[in-house]
Motif scaffolding. Structure first.
Motif, PDB file in Angstrom:
ATOM      1  N   UNK A 197       0.833  -1.204   0.000  1.00  0.00           N
ATOM      2  CA  UNK A 197       0.000   0.000   0.000  1.00  0.00           C
ATOM      3  C   UNK A 197       0.867   1.253   0.000  1.00  0.00           C
ATOM      4  N   UNK A 198       1.969   1.233   0.758  1.00  0.00           N
ATOM      5  CA  UNK A 198       2.833   2.414   0.832  1.00  0.00           C
ATOM      6  C   UNK A 198       3.586   2.666  -0.469  1.00  0.00           C
ATOM      7  N   UNK A 199       3.804   1.631  -1.261  1.00  0.00           N
ATOM      8  CA  UNK A 199       4.434   1.836  -2.562  1.00  0.00           C
ATOM      9  C   UNK A 199       3.410   2.172  -3.648  1.00  0.00           C
ATOM     10  N   UNK A 200       2.225   1.574  -3.584  1.00  0.00           N
ATOM     11  CA  UNK A 200       1.225   1.782  -4.639  1.00  0.00           C
ATOM     12  C   UNK A 200       0.464   3.095  -4.464  1.00  0.00           C
ATOM     13  N   UNK A 201       0.173   3.478  -3.217  1.00  0.00           N
ATOM     14  CA  UNK A 201      -0.629   4.668  -2.972  1.00  0.00           C
ATOM     15  C   UNK A 201      -0.045   5.945  -3.541  1.00  0.00           C
ATOM     16  N   UNK A 202       1.235   6.271  -3.253  1.00  0.00           N
ATOM     17  CA  UNK A 202       1.800   7.542  -3.743  1.00  0.00           C
ATOM     18  C   UNK A 202       2.312   7.481  -5.180  1.00  0.00           C
ATOM     19  N   UNK A 203       2.531   6.295  -5.730  1.00  0.00           N
ATOM     20  CA  UNK A 203       3.194   6.157  -7.026  1.00  0.00           C
ATOM     21  C   UNK A 203       2.290   6.597  -8.168  1.00  0.00           C
ATOM     22  N   UNK A 204       2.904   7.183  -9.186  1.00  0.00           N
ATOM     23  CA  UNK A 204       2.188   7.620 -10.382  1.00  0.00           C
ATOM     24  C   UNK A 204       2.914   7.121 -11.615  1.00  0.00           C
ATOM     25  N   UNK A 205       2.158   6.616 -12.581  1.00  0.00           N
ATOM     26  CA  UNK A 205       2.745   6.000 -13.753  1.00  0.00           C
ATOM     27  C   UNK A 205       3.150   7.028 -14.800  1.00  0.00           C
ATOM     28  N   UNK A 206       4.327   6.818 -15.368  1.00  0.00           N
ATOM     29  CA  UNK A 206       4.724   7.598 -16.538  1.00  0.00           C
ATOM     30  C   UNK A 206       4.492   6.801 -17.814  1.00  0.00           C
ATOM     31  N   UNK A 207       4.569   5.464 -17.689  1.00  0.00           N
ATOM     32  CA  UNK A 207       4.373   4.607 -18.858  1.00  0.00           C
ATOM     33  C   UNK A 207       3.001   4.841 -19.491  1.00  0.00           C
ATOM     34  N   UNK A 208       1.951   4.902 -18.647  1.00  0.00           N
ATOM     35  CA  UNK A 208       0.614   5.197 -19.147  1.00  0.00           C
ATOM     36  C   UNK A 208       0.257   6.667 -18.974  1.00  0.00           C
ATOM     37  N   UNK A 209       0.933   7.338 -18.027  1.00  0.00           N
ATOM     38  CA  UNK A 209       0.616   8.746 -17.781  1.00  0.00           C
ATOM     39  C   UNK A 209       0.878   9.637 -18.976  1.00  0.00           C
ATOM     40  N   UNK A 210       1.986   9.378 -19.677  1.00  0.00           N
ATOM     41  CA  UNK A 210       2.285  10.159 -20.874  1.00  0.00           C
ATOM     42  C   UNK A 210       1.176   9.993 -21.912  1.00  0.00           C
ATOM     43  N   UNK A 211       0.699   8.746 -22.052  1.00  0.00           N
ATOM     44  CA  UNK A 211      -0.403   8.493 -22.995  1.00  0.00           C
ATOM     45  C   UNK A 211      -1.676   9.211 -22.562  1.00  0.00           C
ATOM     46  N   UNK A 212      -1.964   9.165 -21.271  1.00  0.00           N
ATOM     47  CA  UNK A 212      -3.166   9.826 -20.763  1.00  0.00           C
ATOM     48  C   UNK A 212      -3.127  11.334 -20.999  1.00  0.00           C
ATOM     49  N   UNK A 213      -1.948  11.926 -20.802  1.00  0.00           N
ATOM     50  CA  UNK A 213      -1.828  13.375 -20.966  1.00  0.00           C
ATOM     51  C   UNK A 213      -1.860  13.771 -22.442  1.00  0.00           C
ATOM     52  N   UNK A 214      -1.060  13.090 -23.261  1.00  0.00           N
ATOM     53  CA  UNK A 214      -1.010  13.450 -24.678  1.00  0.00           C
ATOM     54  C   UNK A 214      -2.346  13.197 -25.371  1.00  0.00           C
ATOM     55  N   UNK A 215      -3.070  12.179 -24.931  1.00  0.00           N
ATOM     56  CA  UNK A 215      -4.371  11.895 -25.542  1.00  0.00           C
ATOM     57  C   UNK A 215      -5.394  12.970 -25.186  1.00  0.00           C
ATOM     58  N   UNK A 216      -5.354  13.471 -23.965  1.00  0.00           N
ATOM     59  CA  UNK A 216      -6.323  14.477 -23.549  1.00  0.00           C
ATOM     60  C   UNK A 216      -6.000  15.862 -24.113  1.00  0.00           C
ATOM     61  N   UNK A 217      -4.719  16.157 -24.300  1.00  0.00           N
ATOM     62  CA  UNK A 217      -4.319  17.494 -24.739  1.00  0.00           C
ATOM     63  C   UNK A 217      -3.755  17.474 -26.155  1.00  0.00           C
ATOM     64  N   UNK A 218      -4.362  16.656 -27.004  1.00  0.00           N
ATOM     65  CA  UNK A 218      -3.911  16.576 -28.384  1.00  0.00           C
ATOM     66  C   UNK A 218      -4.050  17.878 -29.146  1.00  0.00           C
ATOM     67  N   UNK A 219      -5.005  18.750 -28.725  1.00  0.00           N
ATOM     68  CA  UNK A 219      -5.216  20.027 -29.406  1.00  0.00           C
ATOM     69  C   UNK A 219      -4.404  21.162 -28.804  1.00  0.00           C
ATOM     70  N   UNK A 220      -3.609  20.870 -27.778  1.00  0.00           N
ATOM     71  CA  UNK A 220      -2.823  21.914 -27.109  1.00  0.00           C
ATOM     72  C   UNK A 220      -1.371  21.462 -26.998  1.00  0.00           C
TER      73      UNK A 220
END
Length: 434
Positions: free
Chosen positions: A331-354
């Protein structure tokens, strides 16, 4: 010559040399960051080796293939049913962390410091809404002796739900002042985003995990020989793959001018903010994983005929939320961690027009990834000593997966380090273990 050889051997086994050798991961990471800085086109998304596929899929898939080879199917299913732990981690990962970061960003925005870029604040919010990381928390949980089986299950569940939850949280935080300028709701790309994330999670997590399980059950002798080979020669597949994943993330960020599009003051602010918030969330995760008041309220297992019905029902409902040390480490490793492997996809997909702001949006996520890995690596030794210190002496901890049956979980092989370790834990829903 003999004196020279003995001197070299003494230097090689010297405590300082041993410490430097133990930090090989960070030396290699520094080398990869330098390469990414001067040759970003090699491993970036869409680059020479098509990093989004060769690394984004290939390296992550290899990590979970190792996981599938090293975990017993019965144990994996038992942890998949651990709905209490999944609920705790999901609430921490998506709701609590994002709400706290949003509050801090509102305070920074209200301060109106011109050196802190407005789009970097949006990037911090986006980072906080991302699901747990795909690779590093599995590796760190394994190395610390935590419940890596639960961690693998959480990676699959968290990233699968993240395709739906992350865009919804971004809309919630940016549909009004003071961050309405960063709202990505253009009506385009959300459906494609879901499809892309489902495809990546399926091909890089679920399929290799299933293949590893199938190979392990069909060819147990060959699987054991392969894992013994990794252990004998200290081959750490997970760590190597994690280095390549971070290499690709930095290459993409450098190619998109992520670090040159904002001021040095802003970069320094992000580094200290990320470090502080990761340590804070780790402590918060510990409080959520082992709340002291549960032990105070339910100090003893209910006794038939002596305990009231209210106490028995309350005990069975709330006592399982005080997790074992192994589950707490997960829990202490999973709770604070944030993915870059999928995070980059999530960000670029949402802000494709910007796309003009894409580099600034990615800066917090890429920096958070490297800082969380470095800090988590420091926590590994602390957690390992914590879990070995007293070997659960108080008899007040247990792991819970199913309310109607007792499951004996045997974990024979650590996932990504290739180490064979025999660990067993009794999972009992309504009784104190040991």
């Amino acid at each position: 010559m003999k004196n020279q050889d003995s001197l070299l051997r003494e230097i090689w086994v010297h405590p300082i040399t041993e410490f430097l050798k133990s930090q090989w991961f960070f030396f290699c990471l520094a080398i990869f960051i330098v390469i990414a800085r001067f040759a970003p086109n090699f491993a970036r998304d869409g680059g020479l080796i098509r990093g989004q596929y060769s690394i984004g899929y290939g390296c992550v898939a290899w990590i979970f293939l190792q996981s599938g080879l090293g975990m017993k199917s019965r144990s994996l299913m038992a942890n998949m049913l651990n709905w209490r732990a999944h609920t705790t981690i999901l609430v921490l990962s998506f709701l609590i962390t994002s709400s706290i970061v949003y509050g801090f960003c509102c305070a920074v925005k209200a301060a109106d410091n011109p050196k802190i870029d407005d789009w970097v604040l949006i990037g911090l919010i986006l980072t906080a809404t991302c699901p747990t990381t795909v690779a590093s928390n599995v590796i760190m949980t394994t190395n610390a002796g935590g419940n890596d089986l639960l961690c693998v299950c959480e990676v699959f569940i968290g990233n699968l739900l993240g395709a739906f939850i992350t865009p919804a949280l971004v809309q919630m935080f940016t549909n009004r002042a003071p961050f309405q300028y960063g709202n990505p709701a253009t009506g385009n790309g959300i459906g494609a985003l879901y499809g892309r994330v489902m495809k990546q999670v399926g091909l890089s997590v679920f399929v290799p995990l299933f293949v590893g399980q199938a190979i392990q059950n069909c060819f147990p002798k060959y699987t054991a020989s392969y894992l013994d080979f990794l252990k004998k020669y200290h081959i750490k597949i997970g760590s190597y793959m994690l280095l390549l994943i971070m290499f690709s993330s930095f290459s993409t960020a450098f190619y998109q001018d992520a670090f040159t599009s904002v001021s040095h003051v802003c970069i320094i602010f992000i580094c200290f903010f990320n470090l502080g918030i990761y340590i804070f969330f780790t402590g918060l995760s510990y409080l959520c994983a082992r709340p002291w008041f549960i032990i105070k309220i339910f100090p003893q297992e209910p006794v038939e005929g002596k305990s009231t019905r209210l106490y028995r029902y309350s005990y069975s409902l709330f006592r399982p939320f005080y997790y074992s040390k192994k589950d707490a480490i997960c829990i202490m490793f999973c709770g604070p961690a944030k993915t870059a492997a999928l995070g980059v996809s999530l960000i670029t997909s949402q802000y494709g027009d910007k796309k003009e702001h894409l580099g600034k949006l990615l800066v917090p996520l890429v920096l958070y990834q490297v800082e969380q890995v470095m800090t988590a690596n420091f926590f590994v030794s602390l957690f390992k000593r914590w879990i070995q210190k007293d070997d659960e002496p108080d008899g007040s901890e247990s792991s819970y997966t199913n309310e109607n049956e007792e499951i004996d979980v045997e974990k024979n092989v650590s996932i990504n380090t290739g180490e064979n370790q025999a660990v067993s834990s009794n999972i009992m829903p309504f009784a104190n273990p040991k």
